[in-house]
Design a protein around this motif. Structure first.
Motif, short mmCIF file in Angstrom:
data_model
loop_
_atom_site.label_atom_id
_atom_site.label_comp_id
_atom_site.label_asym_id
_atom_site.label_seq_id
_atom_site.Cartn_x
_atom_site.Cartn_y
_atom_site.Cartn_z
N PHE A 1 -0.33 5.25 -7.91
CA PHE A 1 -1.61 5.77 -8.41
C PHE A 1 -1.66 7.29 -8.32
O PHE A 1 -2.15 7.97 -9.22
CB PHE A 1 -2.77 5.15 -7.64
CG PHE A 1 -2.99 3.68 -7.92
CD1 PHE A 1 -3.01 3.21 -9.23
CD2 PHE A 1 -3.17 2.77 -6.89
CE1 PHE A 1 -3.21 1.86 -9.50
CE2 PHE A 1 -3.35 1.41 -7.14
CZ PHE A 1 -3.38 0.97 -8.46
N THR B 1 -6.31 5.25 -11.91
CA THR B 1 -7.12 4.73 -10.81
C THR B 1 -7.07 3.20 -10.80
O THR B 1 -6.88 2.57 -11.86
CB THR B 1 -8.58 5.18 -10.94
OG1 THR B 1 -9.13 4.64 -12.15
CG2 THR B 1 -8.66 6.70 -10.97
N PRO B 2 -7.25 2.57 -9.64
CA PRO B 2 -7.23 1.11 -9.57
C PRO B 2 -8.23 0.44 -10.51
O PRO B 2 -7.96 -0.65 -11.01
CB PRO B 2 -7.57 0.84 -8.10
CG PRO B 2 -7.08 2.05 -7.37
CD PRO B 2 -7.34 3.20 -8.30
N PHE C 1 0.81 -1.21 0.00
CA PHE C 1 0.00 0.00 0.00
C PHE C 1 0.85 1.27 0.00
O PHE C 1 0.39 2.31 -0.47
CB PHE C 1 -0.98 -0.05 1.18
CG PHE C 1 -1.77 -1.34 1.22
CD1 PHE C 1 -2.29 -1.86 0.04
CD2 PHE C 1 -1.98 -2.04 2.39
CE1 PHE C 1 -3.00 -3.06 0.03
CE2 PHE C 1 -2.69 -3.23 2.40
CZ PHE C 1 -3.20 -3.75 1.22
N HIS D 1 -8.39 -4.65 -1.46
CA HIS D 1 -8.08 -3.36 -0.84
C HIS D 1 -8.45 -2.19 -1.76
O HIS D 1 -9.01 -1.19 -1.30
CB HIS D 1 -6.60 -3.29 -0.48
CG HIS D 1 -6.19 -2.00 0.14
ND1 HIS D 1 -6.32 -1.74 1.49
CD2 HIS D 1 -5.64 -0.86 -0.40
CE1 HIS D 1 -5.88 -0.52 1.75
NE2 HIS D 1 -5.46 0.02 0.63
N TYR D 2 -8.16 -2.32 -3.05
CA TYR D 2 -8.40 -1.23 -4.00
C TYR D 2 -9.71 -1.38 -4.77
O TYR D 2 -10.02 -0.54 -5.61
CB TYR D 2 -7.23 -1.13 -4.98
CG TYR D 2 -5.97 -0.60 -4.34
CD1 TYR D 2 -5.83 0.75 -4.03
CD2 TYR D 2 -4.92 -1.46 -4.03
CE1 TYR D 2 -4.68 1.24 -3.44
CE2 TYR D 2 -3.76 -0.97 -3.43
CZ TYR D 2 -3.65 0.37 -3.14
OH TYR D 2 -2.50 0.85 -2.54
N ASP E 1 -0.08 3.15 -3.50
CA ASP E 1 -0.70 4.46 -3.28
C ASP E 1 0.10 5.55 -3.99
O ASP E 1 -0.45 6.43 -4.66
CB ASP E 1 -0.78 4.78 -1.78
CG ASP E 1 -1.89 4.00 -1.08
OD1 ASP E 1 -2.70 3.37 -1.79
OD2 ASP E 1 -1.93 4.02 0.17
#
Length: 462
Positions: free
Chosen positions: A119, A125-126, A112, A152-153, A116
């Motif tokens: 991105f 974006t995921p 992460f 998570h995303y 993070d």
């Protein structure tokens, strides 16, 4: 009749043009670009300096006096500095009984932090990611680590997911090869490649010398890479992936067994590196470069090598120089796996590289240690941070790993690179005028056979 002939003539002229256009689009769609990448930099409380490493050694009650001397010698010779990072459970003294939570939390912290940033930096974006390839060799929980990222995303349901395990330090180029191959059938796509190793549950706590070496070299790290085959994003890319060659000598028993996760005679799990590893690695690299050489070398260098090889065969003299292939005629930068000082020296000698060529790999090893499959990206980011990478330059990656494997990859720099990265806060210190070995300063006397009494005194304090 004349109209029919005219139509046939037009068609005859258009067909080759159509085929050429189709071939051009096919080749264009097969391009693979690296848009961005983020190397993991753990928090300061996870640093393993000389004092911390000494404490970890002291906690291993299975070491006798000679084992202790051997381990300190390996730390002195490893080529790493005081700013490498380790898992939290090792620093906390829980290496004897790591939990699944320890392993998962180590991965989460890496995932992460890098994703993070990736991105945020790119604006992607995921939900736009259609392909995810992840390699962590020594941890395979259920659900998979890739699924953990997807959850998570909240990534899309039709995402193509690939988990690669068991390939050790060579897995990064294998993953890159997988993405490039997937792109041939998935046009206009964005892919995330995640490369790391699980250290938390894999710290060896025994005394087998062929297994305890890994504790001296391997450290926490990882990298997340964003790739695409969208022609519209070419101008934003950092690199174009040109050629990849993977070589696996697993059919040879000696090669298969030279780097293996196993247990010692007391059932303690670790990673065994046996004495045949150097010769196997040399053979694997030779076989790999035989395939890669024609892809990267200019024709004049290939002709020169073939001519000199032929002449050597028929005219041998005692003082004759056996000059091999000069890869520097087709490659501007060499990104080598930071496996250890001996590995770097060996590959550098084989390819006749200068200290300038080897500097990025030596600095990555010194600053971050051997981070397994992700080490290539720490080396690459050093080159970028030092503003060495200019548009049109060619970078050759070479890695080794269990199997036994040697993999290579040729990248082309798409634009001049000088972005800030994981080296931002410490770049000014590298390379140092004098490469200080903190372990030599603290433990260097361990190599002096006349100082056995000092070793005994310290050993008695354990």
């Amino acid at each position: 009749m004349e109209l029919s002939m005219t139509v046939l003539t037009v068609l005859a002229l258009l067909c080759p043009l159509f085929l050429l256009w189709k071939l051009f689009n096919q080749l264009r769609d097969q391009s693979c670009y690296v848009l961005a990448y983020e190397c993991h930099k753990p928090t300061e409380d996870r640093k393993l300096d000389t004092a911390q490493c000494g404490e970890i050694i002291k906690r291993n009650r299975n070491l006798n006096l000679e084992d202790y001397r051997f381990l300190l010698r390996m730390y002195v010779r490893a080529g790493i500095g005081e700013e490498t990072y380790g898992p939290r459970n090792i620093i906390a003294g829980r290496e004897e009984s790591p939990s699944l939570k320890d392993a998962i939390s180590e991965m989460d912290e890496f995932f992460f932090e890098t994703l993070d940033k990736l991105f945020t930096k790119t604006g992607v974006t995921p939900s736009e990611i259609s392909i995810l390839v992840l390699n962590v060799s020594m941890l395979a929980p259920e659900p998979s680590l890739a699924s953990r990222i997807i959850n998570h995303y909240k990534m899309r349901e039709d995402i193509k997911v690939f988990n690669i395990s068991g390939m050790g330090c060579s897995a990064s180029i294998v993953s890159l090869s997988a993405v490039k191959n997937i792109f041939t059938t998935h046009k206009n796509s964005l892919a995330i490649m995640v490369t790391a190793e699980s250290m938390a549950p894999n710290w060896y706590t025994g005394k087998d010398r062929s297994m305890i070496l890994t504790n001296c070299l391997f450290r926490s790290g990882g990298c997340s890479i964003l790739l695409t085959n969208k022609p519209s994003l070419r101008s934003k890319a950092l690199f174009k992936v040109k050629d990849l060659v993977t070589t696996n000598l697993g059919a040879i028993d000696e090669a298969y067994n030279c780097a293996m996760q196993t247990e010692d005679e007391h059932g303690r799990k670790g990673f065994n590196l046996n004495k045949s590893l150097p010769s196997v690695a040399a053979k694997a690299m030779l076989e790999n470069l035989k395939v890669m050489a024609p892809k990267v070398l200019p024709l004049r260098e290939q002709v020169r090598y073939m001519v000199t090889r032929y002449l050597r065969k028929w005219k041998r003299s005692a003082g004759e120089s056996k000059r091999g292939v000069n890869f520097k005629t087709g490659v501007d930068h060499f990104c080598l796996h930071a496996g250890g000082r001996a590995v770097i020296d060996g590959v550098g000698k084989s390819l006749r590289l200068s200290e300038f060529d080897l500097e990025p790999t030596r600095m990555a090893l010194y600053r971050f240690g051997n981070t397994s499959a992700s080490s290539l990206w720490y080396v690459l980011s050093y080159m970028e941070a030092k503003k060495r990478l200019k548009k049109g330059d060619r970078v050759m990656m070479i890695s080794f790993g269990a199997g036994f494997m040697c993999n290579s990859c040729l990248l082309e720099v798409v634009r001049d690179l000088e972005d800030e990265n994981v080296w931002k806060d410490c770049l000014a210190r590298y390379p140092p005028k004098t490469l200080v070995n903190p372990f030599m300063e603290k433990f260097g006397w361990i190599n002096d056979e006349n100082l056995d009494e000092n070793v005994v005194d310290i050993y008695k304090m354990l």
